[in-house]
Design an enzyme around this catalytic site. Structure first.
Site, PDB file in Angstrom:
ATOM      1  N   ARG A 102       0.864  -1.310  -0.013  1.00 58.02           N
ATOM      2  CA  ARG A 102       0.095  -0.001  -0.166  1.00 58.02           C
ATOM      3  C   ARG A 102       1.055   1.126   0.013  1.00 58.02           C
ATOM      4  O   ARG A 102       1.610   1.439   1.015  1.00 58.02           O
ATOM      5  CB  ARG A 102      -0.951   0.007   1.433  1.00 58.02           C
ATOM      6  CG  ARG A 102      -1.651   1.355   1.313  1.00 58.02           C
ATOM      7  CD  ARG A 102      -2.863   1.206   2.503  1.00 58.02           C
ATOM      8  NE  ARG A 102      -3.828   0.493   1.980  1.00 58.02           N
ATOM      9  CZ  ARG A 102      -5.021   0.439   2.463  1.00 58.02           C
ATOM     10  NH1 ARG A 102      -5.406   1.362   3.659  1.00 58.02           N
ATOM     11  NH2 ARG A 102      -5.929  -0.138   2.130  1.00 58.02           N
ATOM     12  N   HIS A 129      -7.430   0.531  -6.247  1.00 57.06           N
ATOM     13  CA  HIS A 129      -7.551  -0.481  -5.384  1.00 57.06           C
ATOM     14  C   HIS A 129      -7.985  -1.495  -5.620  1.00 57.06           C
ATOM     15  O   HIS A 129      -9.356  -1.954  -5.344  1.00 57.06           O
ATOM     16  CB  HIS A 129      -8.305   0.184  -4.163  1.00 57.06           C
ATOM     17  CG  HIS A 129      -8.192  -0.221  -2.906  1.00 57.06           C
ATOM     18  ND1 HIS A 129      -7.447  -1.148  -2.466  1.00 57.06           N
ATOM     19  CD2 HIS A 129      -8.884   0.006  -1.579  1.00 57.06           C
ATOM     20  CE1 HIS A 129      -7.489  -1.620  -1.294  1.00 57.06           C
ATOM     21  NE2 HIS A 129      -8.461  -0.682  -0.731  1.00 57.06           N
ATOM     22  N   GLN A 132      -9.763  -4.572  -3.802  1.00 58.48           N
ATOM     23  CA  GLN A 132     -11.205  -3.845  -2.923  1.00 58.48           C
ATOM     24  C   GLN A 132     -12.345  -4.118  -4.149  1.00 58.48           C
ATOM     25  O   GLN A 132     -13.343  -4.785  -3.788  1.00 58.48           O
ATOM     26  CB  GLN A 132     -11.159  -2.450  -2.843  1.00 58.48           C
ATOM     27  CG  GLN A 132     -12.381  -1.863  -2.194  1.00 58.48           C
ATOM     28  CD  GLN A 132     -12.892  -2.166  -0.827  1.00 58.48           C
ATOM     29  OE1 GLN A 132     -11.757  -2.321   0.099  1.00 58.48           O
ATOM     30  NE2 GLN A 132     -13.954  -3.023  -0.478  1.00 58.48           N
ATOM     31  N   ASP A 222     -17.433   6.026  -1.289  1.00 52.98           N
ATOM     32  CA  ASP A 222     -16.234   6.022  -0.622  1.00 52.98           C
ATOM     33  C   ASP A 222     -16.245   7.702   0.062  1.00 52.98           C
ATOM     34  O   ASP A 222     -16.814   8.394  -0.435  1.00 52.98           O
ATOM     35  CB  ASP A 222     -15.045   6.208  -1.991  1.00 52.98           C
ATOM     36  CG  ASP A 222     -13.719   5.917  -1.222  1.00 52.98           C
ATOM     37  OD1 ASP A 222     -13.608   5.746  -0.156  1.00 52.98           O
ATOM     38  OD2 ASP A 222     -12.760   6.124  -2.098  1.00 52.98           O
ATOM     39  N   CYS A 262     -16.438   1.001   0.609  1.00 51.20           N
ATOM     40  CA  CYS A 262     -15.196   0.212   1.004  1.00 51.20           C
ATOM     41  C   CYS A 262     -14.819   0.328   2.565  1.00 51.20           C
ATOM     42  O   CYS A 262     -14.085  -0.636   3.144  1.00 51.20           O
ATOM     43  CB  CYS A 262     -14.004   0.766   0.162  1.00 51.20           C
ATOM     44  SG  CYS A 262     -13.892   2.644   0.283  1.00 51.20           S
ATOM     45  N   ARG A 290     -12.951  -9.185   1.447  1.00 52.38           N
ATOM     46  CA  ARG A 290     -11.789  -9.234   1.078  1.00 52.38           C
ATOM     47  C   ARG A 290     -10.448 -10.119   1.572  1.00 52.38           C
ATOM     48  O   ARG A 290      -9.859 -10.503   0.880  1.00 52.38           O
ATOM     49  CB  ARG A 290     -11.331  -7.902   2.167  1.00 52.38           C
ATOM     50  CG  ARG A 290     -11.939  -6.537   1.860  1.00 52.38           C
ATOM     51  CD  ARG A 290     -11.431  -5.814   0.305  1.00 52.38           C
ATOM     52  NE  ARG A 290      -9.820  -5.546   0.334  1.00 52.38           N
ATOM     53  CZ  ARG A 290      -9.003  -4.642   0.786  1.00 52.38           C
ATOM     54  NH1 ARG A 290      -9.614  -3.764   1.304  1.00 52.38           N
ATOM     55  NH2 ARG A 290      -7.942  -4.446   0.497  1.00 52.38           N
TER      56      ARG A 290
END
Ligand code: CP
Ligand code: NVA
Length: 303
Positions: A102, A129, A132, A222, A262, A290
């Protein structure tokens, strides 16, 4: 050897394989079976932004598979320029079997992957991402069945999560619609990339949330201020006025539409408490997925 930096690194058939494996491993885990299909394998996590879901779901997944993880915080110097990424990548990948990263600028993970001799998985960059987005579509497939022809409506910032969702919808034959205020929509470069890479994607971009949620099986949002954008918080709060996903907006979507986010979420900003905590919300099973998705992805990449 394959990396997973973008949803587009996998074909639709490969994503379907990963989904099948994720569902198989999820079903087995529910029966108490943790098959050690990656014994002794080591996952390194390089994170220079905070994380709950991504970090813990990766570490738990590799443990269930019989492997181990090493979380690398700031001590290695990643993100601090202690050594060039080419050296960092070659050395780290000589020790471990897979790397989840990340980071900030997407070029950093591209350079890591370029010099890594083991698979690199994108755990979020400023651009995308992809883990995700795949977990989200797995959640929609579990809820609604086959994805092709279904519509996902995204209301909010056209940032990393939205880009990966648009790509995932394109790969799986879904329609993608986004509503964001001017200045926070997909830019021309990304629109051109989508036209080139996903020519059949049915895509709409507008500034009218009530219009784009029509016919959608899922309304997604988001945060308005992503990690690294904290200095813009006040101006973003102003710009996104009218873009909250609340009950009034959900009423414009089909009655069986689900709400996805998310996480982390800010109740009262991008989503109202009654929606995220209400019966249409799938955010907790979505977050759980996830782990199942990334477990399958690691098993698939290391097979
Ligand atoms: N959704 C997500 O990636 O959460 P974290 O930032 O907690 O990892
Ligand atoms: N857009 C958010 C996603 C967090 C999972 C961020 O980058 O902070």
């Amino acid at each position: 050897m394959r990396h997973f930096l973008s949803v587009l690194d996998l074909s639709a058939a490969e994503i379907a394989e990963v989904f099948d494996l994720a569902i198989e491993l999820k079903t087995k885990l529910a029966q108490g079976i943790r098959e050690p299909i990656l014994p002794g394998r080591v996952l390194a996590l390089i994170f220079d932004k905070p994380s709950l879901r991504t970090r813990v779901s990766f570490e738990t997944a590799i443990a269930h598979l019989g492997g181990n993880s090493i979380f690398l915080g700031q001590d290695t110097g990643w993100g601090k320029g202690r050594e060039p990424i080419c050296d960092f990548a070659q050395v780290l990948s000589s020790y471990v079997d897979v790397i989840a990263c990340r980071t900030t600028a997407h070029v950093r993970i591209e350079e890591l992957a370029k010099y890594s001799t083991c698979p690199v998985i994108n755990g979020l960059t400023d651009f995308s991402h992809p883990c995700q987005a795949l977990a989200d579509l797995l959640t929609l497939q579990e809820t609604f069945g086959p994805l092709a022809g279904k519509k996902l409506a995204f209301v909010g910032d056209a940032n990393n999560v939205a880009r990966s969702l648009a790509e995932a919808c394109g790969r799986m034959g879904m329609e993608f619609a986004i509503a964001a205020p001017p200045g926070y929509q997909f830019d021309g470069a990304f629109l051109l990339e989508m036209k080139r890479d996903l020519p059949t994607l049915k895509f709409t971009q507008s500034d009218k949330p009530a219009e784009i949620v029509s016919g959608a099986c899922c309304v997604y949002t988001d945060v308005w201020t992503s990690m690294g954008q904290e200095a813009e918080k006040e101006s973003r709060l102003k710009s996104f006025t009218g873009f909250q996903v609340n009950s009034a907006l959900m009423k414009q979507a089909p009655a069986d539409a689900k709400f996805l986010h998310c996480l982390p979420a800010h109740r009262g900003e991008e989503v109202s408490a009654e929606v995220i905590d209400g019966p249409q919300s799938l955010v907790i099973p979505q977050a759980e997925n996830r782990m199942h998705l990334q477990k399958a992805l690691m098993a698939w990449l290391l097979k």
